[in-house]
Structures are given as C-alpha cells and as structure tokens.
Design a protein around this motif. Structure first.
Motif, PDB file in Angstrom:
ATOM      1  N   GLU A 255      44.872  12.749 -42.354  1.00  0.00           N
ATOM      2  CA  GLU A 255      45.654  13.755 -41.653  1.00  0.00           C
ATOM      3  C   GLU A 255      47.065  14.092 -42.464  1.00  0.00           C
ATOM      4  O   GLU A 255      47.528  14.968 -42.803  1.00  0.00           O
ATOM      5  CB  GLU A 255      46.025  13.561 -40.259  1.00  0.00           C
ATOM      6  CG  GLU A 255      44.829  13.760 -39.476  1.00  0.00           C
ATOM      7  CD  GLU A 255      45.034  13.472 -38.034  1.00  0.00           C
ATOM      8  OE1 GLU A 255      45.895  12.819 -37.828  1.00  0.00           O
ATOM      9  OE2 GLU A 255      44.273  13.692 -37.295  1.00  0.00           O
ATOM     10  N   GLY A 259      46.960  17.799 -45.695  1.00  0.00           N
ATOM     11  CA  GLY A 259      47.978  19.172 -45.694  1.00  0.00           C
ATOM     12  C   GLY A 259      48.238  19.311 -46.953  1.00  0.00           C
ATOM     13  O   GLY A 259      48.515  20.233 -47.669  1.00  0.00           O
ATOM     14  N   THR A 370      36.710  25.077 -48.755  1.00  0.00           N
ATOM     15  CA  THR A 370      37.848  26.227 -48.873  1.00  0.00           C
ATOM     16  C   THR A 370      38.077  26.609 -50.095  1.00  0.00           C
ATOM     17  O   THR A 370      37.880  25.922 -51.155  1.00  0.00           O
ATOM     18  CB  THR A 370      38.954  25.634 -48.328  1.00  0.00           C
ATOM     19  OG1 THR A 370      40.176  26.894 -48.287  1.00  0.00           O
ATOM     20  CG2 THR A 370      39.714  24.586 -49.279  1.00  0.00           C
ATOM     21  N   ARG A 374      45.147  29.459 -48.118  1.00  0.00           N
ATOM     22  CA  ARG A 374      46.030  28.615 -47.265  1.00  0.00           C
ATOM     23  C   ARG A 374      45.206  28.318 -46.177  1.00  0.00           C
ATOM     24  O   ARG A 374      45.388  29.198 -44.827  1.00  0.00           O
ATOM     25  CB  ARG A 374      47.117  28.836 -47.275  1.00  0.00           C
ATOM     26  CG  ARG A 374      48.444  28.156 -46.496  1.00  0.00           C
ATOM     27  CD  ARG A 374      49.633  28.576 -46.622  1.00  0.00           C
ATOM     28  NE  ARG A 374      50.299  28.556 -47.908  1.00  0.00           N
ATOM     29  CZ  ARG A 374      50.731  27.366 -48.363  1.00  0.00           C
ATOM     30  NH1 ARG A 374      50.694  26.099 -47.807  1.00  0.00           N
ATOM     31  NH2 ARG A 374      51.283  27.462 -49.572  1.00  0.00           N
ATOM     32  N   SER A 375      44.356  27.474 -45.835  1.00  0.00           N
ATOM     33  CA  SER A 375      43.617  27.271 -44.771  1.00  0.00           C
ATOM     34  C   SER A 375      44.277  26.032 -43.954  1.00  0.00           C
ATOM     35  O   SER A 375      45.144  25.199 -44.329  1.00  0.00           O
ATOM     36  CB  SER A 375      42.127  26.697 -44.932  1.00  0.00           C
ATOM     37  OG  SER A 375      41.321  27.680 -45.765  1.00  0.00           O
ATOM     38  N   ASP A 376      43.876  25.856 -42.609  1.00  0.00           N
ATOM     39  CA  ASP A 376      44.461  25.110 -41.885  1.00  0.00           C
ATOM     40  C   ASP A 376      43.555  23.752 -42.103  1.00  0.00           C
ATOM     41  O   ASP A 376      42.225  23.878 -41.869  1.00  0.00           O
ATOM     42  CB  ASP A 376      44.636  25.357 -40.360  1.00  0.00           C
ATOM     43  CG  ASP A 376      45.256  24.519 -39.465  1.00  0.00           C
ATOM     44  OD1 ASP A 376      44.363  23.847 -38.937  1.00  0.00           O
ATOM     45  OD2 ASP A 376      46.426  23.935 -39.861  1.00  0.00           O
TER      46      ASP A 376
END
Length: 405
Positions: A255, A259, A370, A374-376
């Motif tokens: 995690e 990011g 992706t 800008r994906s989460d």
C-alpha cells in the motif's frame, strides 16, 4: 697607636668585602640571580665571594632550565588537549553520521571517510557473516585492502577475545589476514554481549603507543555500538515490511509503494499492471494435511514468485493465501503472459506431505492494467479482485483479465 691603626685598616678591609656580599645576598633573596660580588684578591673573603658567584650562576642556570622545561610541558599539554579535542570531535562526528545511516552500505562509506582522520596509515573493519564462520571485509581505508573474506581463526584477537598488537619490536605473532608489514593492532567489535567482527588498524613503526591504543579502543567501542544499532534498525525495518513466512513484502509495503508507483506511471506515461493470485482450494491443505503443510505451500509459492519476476517488480503477500504482484511499465499483453508463466510454474510444483506421496498446487490469477492515467490504488485492487473472481468462476487454475462491466 700602631695597633689601633692596623685594626682600623683590617676593619675597613673586612667591611669592603662583606658589605657587597651582604647586599648581594639580599638581592638573591629578593629573586635577582644576576647579581655578582666583585673579587679583589686571594684571601678567604675573596674565596667566599667567588663561591657565592658560582652558586648564584648555578642557581640561575637551574631556574632557566626549569622554565624551559615548564614551557615544553605546557606546549605538550596544549598539544595533547588540542589532539584530544580533535579526536573527540571526530568520534562525535562518526557517531552522529552512523546514527543517521539507513543501510550498511552507507555505514561503510561513513567509516571509510571519517576513520582516516584518526588512523591515517589505514585500517579495515570486518564483520562476521550470518553463518558465524567467516569474516567479510566491510570497510577499508588507506593502504588496507578492500573486500575479501577470511576465517576467524586467522586473527589472534578473534581467537583470544582481546586486543592483539603485532609488528617490529614486538615478540608477538602476526595475524595471517594482515600482510601490511606495519605495526598492527587488531581489536574485537563487541556490543550487547555479541561479537560483531574485528577492527584492524595500522601504525608507523612497531607497536602502537599507549595513547593510540586507548583511542583505538574508544573508536572500536563507538563503532560496535553504532553497527549493533544499525543492524537492529534494519531488522525492525525488515520485519515491518516483510512477511515472516514467505519472505515477500507484506500488505503494508504494497500500500505504501503502490501510490508512488501509480504516480510514477502517470508521470512517465507508461502502463502499470497488477496481478492478484490466490491458491486454489487452500483450505483443504489446512483441513486435510494440517497447518504445517499449508505453511509449506505458502513458502514454496513465495519462492516461485521470487524467481518469476523482475527486481523492480513488487511481489507481496496480501493476506492469507492471496498474493499481489505490481508490474511497472508492463503492458496488458505482457502482464497476461507473465501471469500464465507463473500459473504454469506453480502447477509444476509437487510437494511432499507426511500423509501423502505428493501434493499439486495451482493458482488462479486476475490481471488488470492502468494505462498511465491517475488511478486510485484501491480501484486497481478491486479490478484485480474482480478478474480473480472470474478466473475462479471459470474453473480455477487459470488467468483472467479484468473487463469493465
């Protein structure tokens, strides 16, 4: 009348000699050693005056020698104080930088840069390997060779567990790992009740002076404590981001890194692929064969995952029997091929269990990619999870790509 005249003459003669002697004595008592009494004849009073002059000259030389010695001692004390201050500053600097180091590579560089200020002729730091049967050269400076390994029994300090000095003028054997030909001092690195390694220091001619040996011990003690703290820091950091069973990264690391990788993919405009896999029928391994076999399955799968992917890929145990693989700069087609290669390699595993001749392990893999937007990270994980669900619904032991509804 003649007798009286002779007495007066003798009195004057005595006074002419004793009065200067008395005045000179008073001046000497006041601290003036430059005074001298005039010598005018060869009689007893003249002899006394001559001895007095010799005595004051001798006292003057003694005082001058004492003052010169005092100046020398003061200069020596000032030099020692200055050297001690410099040594303390260097040791303080070493401890400060070592405390701020994050990796052992940084610590080795700090030692190689700071230590020459204390031991300019060279030296090295060697640490015990995890096997405890080999010493590896950790840092070196000056004329000391860098790199290489040697056995603990090649060093007398390691054998005896105490400092060992060797070189010209000493009737002591030289350590086999030392080929410098200089005066050498070996000291053991001890911290928290554990021997970490050996420090080897070189000195000009013969044995190191007592002061240099004391400095070497202070340097070694500071170094041992810093290295022990760094090792503890690395252990804690490893435990915080690594799964203890498989040795892979854990969910927390995934995690934190996810990011950054998504931001980098967006900045570079390259695709980022995510694989989510799950061991098929894992509950049966635990229920039928026991949790020890289940743990063995996860360990072997972790080993396969570690071999199948690149160094820049992020391979994590996400939780339970679920694993995540993040593939930077990997297209959808390449991600599917990598997932299929992983599925095939896992299917080829045959595990021995106490109550079975052989167990076969299979995995289902969900793949999503992706395209640099800008994906989460949470969205990407949900897409991979949906793809994994499709792979299981289609019969398990297969790869499925995410498809938007």
């Amino acid at each position: 009348a003649l007798g009286a005249g002779l007495g007066i003459l003798m009195l004057r003669r005595v006074r002419s000699l004793t009065t200067p002697l008395l005045l000179a004595t008073e001046r000497v008592q006041a601290g003036d050693l430059n005074v001298r009494v005039p010598v005018t004849g060869q009689d007893e009073l003249s002899v006394i005056a001559r001895h007095f002059n010799d005595m004051t000259a001798s006292l003057q030389r003694t005082v001058q020698e004492q003052r010169a010695l005092q100046r020398t001692l003061e200069a020596r004390v000032d030099s020692l104080v200055e050297a001690s201050t410099t040594e303390l500053q260097v040791l303080s600097q070493l401890g400060l930088f070592m405390q701020a180091c994050e990796t052992q590579g940084e610590a080795a560089e700090v030692i190689a840069r700071v230590a020459p200020a204390l031991f300019p002729l060279g030296g090295s730091v060697s640490l015990l390997a995890e096997s405890r049967n080999m010493l590896e050269r950790f840092a070196a400076w000056g004329d000391a060779p860098g790199g290489g390994t040697w056995l603990p029994e090649e060093c007398w300090a390691s054998r005896l567990g105490t400092d060992h000095a060797a070189g010209p003028g000493l009737n002591a054997p030289r350590c086999r790992h030392d080929r410098s030909g200089l005066g050498t001092l070996c000291l053991t690195l001890n911290a928290q009740g554990e021997t970490l390694g050996v420090v080897t220091l070189h000195f000009p001619d013969g044995p190191a002076a007592e002061q240099a040996q004391a400095l070497a011990r202070r340097f070694t003690d500071r170094l041992a404590l810093s290295l022990a703290n760094l090792r503890l820091k690395e252990t804690l950091r490893h435990q915080s981001v690594r799964d203890p069973l498989t040795g892979l990264y854990n969910r927390r690391y995934f995690e934190e890194t996810g990011g950054r990788e998504l931001a980098r993919a967006h900045r570079q405009g390259w695709p980022l692929s995510l694989l989510m896999l799950d061991v098929d029928h894992f509950k049966q391994f635990n229920d039928v064969h026991g949790h020890a076999v289940g743990d063995m399955v996860l360990r072997r799968l972790g080993h396969v995952l570690g071999r199948q992917f690149r160094e820049e890929d992020v391979v994590c145990r996400y939780g339970g029997e679920e694993f995540m693989v993040m593939l930077p700069n990997c297209s959808p087609q390449a991600a599917l091929e990598r997932a299929e290669a992983l599925r095939t390699a896992t299917e080829a595993l045959v595990l021995a269990a106490p109550d079975s001749s052989g167990l076969t392990v299979t995995v289902s893999v969900g793949v999503t990619t992706t395209t640099g937007d800008r994906s989460d990270l949470g969205v990407l994980v949900r897409q991979a999870d949906q793809a994994l669900y499709r792979a299981k619904a289609q019969g398990r032991n297969r790869v499925a790509a995410y498809r938007a509804e």
